[in-house]
Design an enzyme around this catalytic site. Structure first.
Site, PDB file in Angstrom:
ATOM      1  N   TYR A  76       3.459   7.368   7.313  1.00 38.49           N
ATOM      2  CA  TYR A  76       3.422   6.672   6.024  1.00 38.49           C
ATOM      3  C   TYR A  76       4.716   6.835   5.226  1.00 38.49           C
ATOM      4  O   TYR A  76       4.688   6.939   4.006  1.00 38.49           O
ATOM      5  CB  TYR A  76       2.240   7.175   5.189  1.00 38.49           C
ATOM      6  N   HIS A  81       0.033   4.094  16.573  1.00 43.07           N
ATOM      7  CA  HIS A  81       0.903   3.372  15.641  1.00 43.07           C
ATOM      8  C   HIS A  81       2.364   3.675  15.957  1.00 43.07           C
ATOM      9  O   HIS A  81       2.688   4.765  16.419  1.00 43.07           O
ATOM     10  CB  HIS A  81       0.638   3.818  14.202  1.00 43.07           C
ATOM     11  N   ARG A 102     -13.717  -1.997  13.918  1.00 45.47           N
ATOM     12  CA  ARG A 102     -13.135  -0.742  14.399  1.00 45.47           C
ATOM     13  C   ARG A 102     -13.714   0.357  13.539  1.00 45.47           C
ATOM     14  O   ARG A 102     -13.977   0.152  12.340  1.00 45.47           O
ATOM     15  CB  ARG A 102     -11.605  -0.773  14.380  1.00 45.47           C
ATOM     16  N   HIS A 109      -0.631   6.099  -0.052  1.00 41.52           N
ATOM     17  CA  HIS A 109      -0.846   7.015   1.071  1.00 41.52           C
ATOM     18  C   HIS A 109      -0.108   8.313   0.790  1.00 41.52           C
ATOM     19  O   HIS A 109       0.869   8.337   0.041  1.00 41.52           O
ATOM     20  CB  HIS A 109      -0.268   6.407   2.357  1.00 41.52           C
ATOM     21  N   ASP A 132       0.787  -1.245   0.000  1.00 40.93           N
ATOM     22  CA  ASP A 132       0.000   0.000   0.000  1.00 40.93           C
ATOM     23  C   ASP A 132       0.816   1.291   0.000  1.00 40.93           C
ATOM     24  O   ASP A 132       0.863   2.013   1.007  1.00 40.93           O
ATOM     25  CB  ASP A 132      -0.992  -0.013   1.184  1.00 40.93           C
ATOM     26  N   TYR A 156     -13.440   4.220  12.136  1.00 41.33           N
ATOM     27  CA  TYR A 156     -12.745   5.491  11.944  1.00 41.33           C
ATOM     28  C   TYR A 156     -13.752   6.575  12.269  1.00 41.33           C
ATOM     29  O   TYR A 156     -14.869   6.555  11.732  1.00 41.33           O
ATOM     30  CB  TYR A 156     -12.270   5.617  10.504  1.00 41.33           C
ATOM     31  N   ASP A 167     -10.937   5.128  15.903  1.00 38.56           N
ATOM     32  CA  ASP A 167      -9.643   5.583  15.393  1.00 38.56           C
ATOM     33  C   ASP A 167      -9.812   6.996  14.845  1.00 38.56           C
ATOM     34  O   ASP A 167     -10.516   7.206  13.853  1.00 38.56           O
ATOM     35  CB  ASP A 167      -9.179   4.617  14.288  1.00 38.56           C
ATOM     36  N   GLU A 222      -7.782   5.025  19.436  1.00 31.57           N
ATOM     37  CA  GLU A 222      -6.536   5.052  18.671  1.00 31.57           C
ATOM     38  C   GLU A 222      -6.260   6.438  18.078  1.00 31.57           C
ATOM     39  O   GLU A 222      -7.156   7.087  17.545  1.00 31.57           O
ATOM     40  CB  GLU A 222      -6.639   4.030  17.538  1.00 31.57           C
ATOM     41  N   THR A 247      -1.664  -1.764   7.204  1.00 30.04           N
ATOM     42  CA  THR A 247      -1.905  -0.763   6.168  1.00 30.04           C
ATOM     43  C   THR A 247      -2.947  -1.304   5.198  1.00 30.04           C
ATOM     44  O   THR A 247      -3.293  -0.672   4.229  1.00 30.04           O
ATOM     45  CB  THR A 247      -0.615  -0.425   5.401  1.00 30.04           C
TER      46      THR A 247
HETATM   47  O1  GAE Z   1      -4.967   3.850  11.028  1.00 23.05           O
HETATM   48  C1  GAE Z   1      -5.113   2.656  10.791  1.00 23.05           C
HETATM   49  O2  GAE Z   1      -5.226   1.862  11.701  1.00 23.05           O
HETATM   50  C2  GAE Z   1      -5.176   2.205   9.408  1.00 23.05           C
HETATM   51  O3  GAE Z   1      -5.063   0.890   9.145  1.00 23.05           O
HETATM   52  C3  GAE Z   1      -4.567   3.157   8.449  1.00 23.05           C
HETATM   53  O4  GAE Z   1      -3.202   3.059   8.410  1.00 23.05           O
HETATM   54  C4  GAE Z   1      -5.228   3.036   7.127  1.00 23.05           C
HETATM   55  O5  GAE Z   1      -5.137   4.226   6.408  1.00 23.05           O
HETATM   56  C5  GAE Z   1      -4.707   1.872   6.321  1.00 23.05           C
HETATM   57  C6  GAE Z   1      -5.489   1.733   5.046  1.00 23.05           C
HETATM   58  O6  GAE Z   1      -4.891   1.850   3.979  1.00 23.05           O
HETATM   59  O7  GAE Z   1      -6.715   1.489   5.119  1.00 23.05           O
HETATM   60  O8  GAE Z   1      -3.364   2.062   6.029  1.00 23.05           O
HETATM   61 MG    MG Z   2      -2.831   1.516   4.025  1.00 24.67          MG
HETATM   62 MG    MG Z   3      -5.022   3.766  13.089  1.00 19.99          MG
END
Ligand code: GAE
Ligand code: MG
Ligand code: MG
Length: 399
Positions: free
Chosen positions: A90, A244, A162, A45, A42, A164, A193, A219, A295
């Site tokens: 990232y 992280h 989880r 980002h 990935d 966001y 998160d 998170e 990721t």
């Molecule tokens: O924040 C997180 O826990 C994620 O997994 C985050 O890093 C995401 O952006 C992930 C994704 O591509 O969905 O990398």
């Molecule tokens: Mg990712």
């Molecule tokens: Mg996260």
């Protein structure tokens, strides 16, 4: 044994949210005919510039050809000079080091005829509980589609999610309320998160509002590298806080400030098995827990994460790798196994990572190099395609 060649392929694979991610697959070949494979997962980002794949391949050839692949500590050390740590989550150099480190572990284990677990000191578990991500509801209208994802993933055995959150608390609260009303105790919300999007006080206000719906962990409730903000937040809420890990310096700063309870460690964000093991050991020594972050790797990178998780004695929270459930295609010959929300570690009797790449598939999914489209920043943060709510894509393309 000597390294004779390094090859790098880039694949582009959409998610069921419509967002397309690019991954590198690195092959390290040797004069004894053993090849190690690593995944650089990935690259899609921020920051919004792309690595030139042919240039990267040439650099890695220059650094690795002629070397003994068994000397992975030394090679990792030198790669840190080529791709230094930064204080950015990232950082693409870390993804590059991670792919090489995974390939070297695969190679060393294959050469010895053992599973990577044996190199890591064995396993203390054969499966890892994981949660499915619900991407951020930016509007109230997106809530319906996100509830539908919970409904369908629960039917497929994923009972932990989880969320966001933090950009539209009304939408977050509506979603939590609907999930609780419809599914009750059958669904666990592992975490909220905030993805470093809020200052800690705002994160605290929103957390106090959402906590009554039942959440296990918070998170990233402060901007990146705001170690004191994390600590203030952590002292003010009665829930474990995680962040992280993206560099040893940042890890050290979090330990010094006692910023978190749980370190979210993913191979890709810290630079592979060797670095991730050091990070987990530092956490353990400090009496802190670990969860395996993500990721959103392909099946191969997910297998590597599972092997890492199998070796941890301080895996204290539900983990995150569900990439193979999100991408509409993959590059492994067999699918990684999820059962009732558990990620199974590849069979310990298989040499190397224990997972094979289907190179015909790689050929079909291949791109010339890493490249950016014209996505907006919000789409990059929330992993959705332009103009698509996370659920709209899911409803369209879920397998
Ligand atoms: O924040 C997180 O826990 C994620 O997994 C985050 O890093 C995401 O952006 C992930 C994704 O591509 O969905 O990398
Ligand atoms: Mg990712
Ligand atoms: Mg996260």
């Amino acid at each position: 044994m000597k390294i004779t060649n390094v090859r790098l392929d880039v694949v582009r694979i959409p998610r069921n949210t419509g967002f397309v991610c690019e991954h590198g697959l690195v092959r390290i070949e040797t004069d004894e005919g053993v090849t190690g494979v690593g995944e650089m997962s990935d690259f899609s980002h921020l920051p919004k510039y792309a690595v030139d794949a042919r240039d990267l391949e040439a650099t890695l050839r220059g650094a690795l050809v002629g070397r003994d692949p068994m000397g992975l500590i030394g090679i990792n050390q030198e790669l840190k000079d080529l791709y230094p740590e930064t204080m950015y989550y990232y950082e693409k150099g870390t993804f590059i080091r991670c792919g090489v480190d995974i390939a070297l572990h695969d190679l060393a284990a294959k050469a010895a005829g053992i599973n990577v677990s044996a190199l890591l000191g064995g396993r203390v578990r054969e499966r890892i509980k994981v949660c499915y991500p619900i991407f951020r509801s930016r509007t109230i209208e997106e809530v319906d589609a996100n509830v539908e994802i919970v409904r369908r993933k629960l039917a497929a055995g994923f009972d932990v999610f989880r969320l966001y959150a933090g950009v539209n608390p009304d939408a977050d609260e509506l979603l939590l309320d609907r999930v609780r009303t419809e599914f009750g105790s059958r669904v666990t919300i592992k975490s909220l998160d905030y993805s470093h999007l809020l200052d800690w006080k705002k994160a605290l206000r929103i957390t106090k509002r959402l906590m009554p719906y039942g959440v296990e962990l918070i998170e990233s409730p402060a901007p990146r590298n705001d170690f004191e903000g994390l600590r203030h937040f952590r002292m003010a809420v009665d829930l474990p806080v995680s962040e992280h890990v993206w560099s040893f310096k940042q890890l050290h700063d979090m330990l010094r400030h006692d910023s978190v309870d749980i370190f979210n460690i993913a191979l890709i964000f810290i630079g592979g098995f060797a670095a991730a093991r050091k990070a987990a050991a530092a956490a353990e020594v400090a009496g802190k827990g670990v969860l395996i972050g993500t990721t959103q790797e392909l099946g191969y990178g997910t297998a590597a994460q599972a092997l890492f998780g199998a070796s941890l004695t301080n895996l204290d929270a539900i983990s995150d790798p569900t990439g193979p459930e999100l991408y509409v295609d993959d590059v492994t010959t067999e699918k990684v196994r999820y059962e009732n929300g558990w990620l199974h570690v590849p069979d310990a009797s298989r040499p190397g990572l224990g997972v094979e790449i289907d190179w015909d598939k790689v050929e079909r999914l291949k791109a010339d190099s890493f490249a950016w489209g014209d996505q907006q920043v919000a789409n990059l943060q929330d992993r959705t395609a332009a103009g698509t709510a996370s659920g709209a894509g899911e409803a369209r393309q879920d397998r």
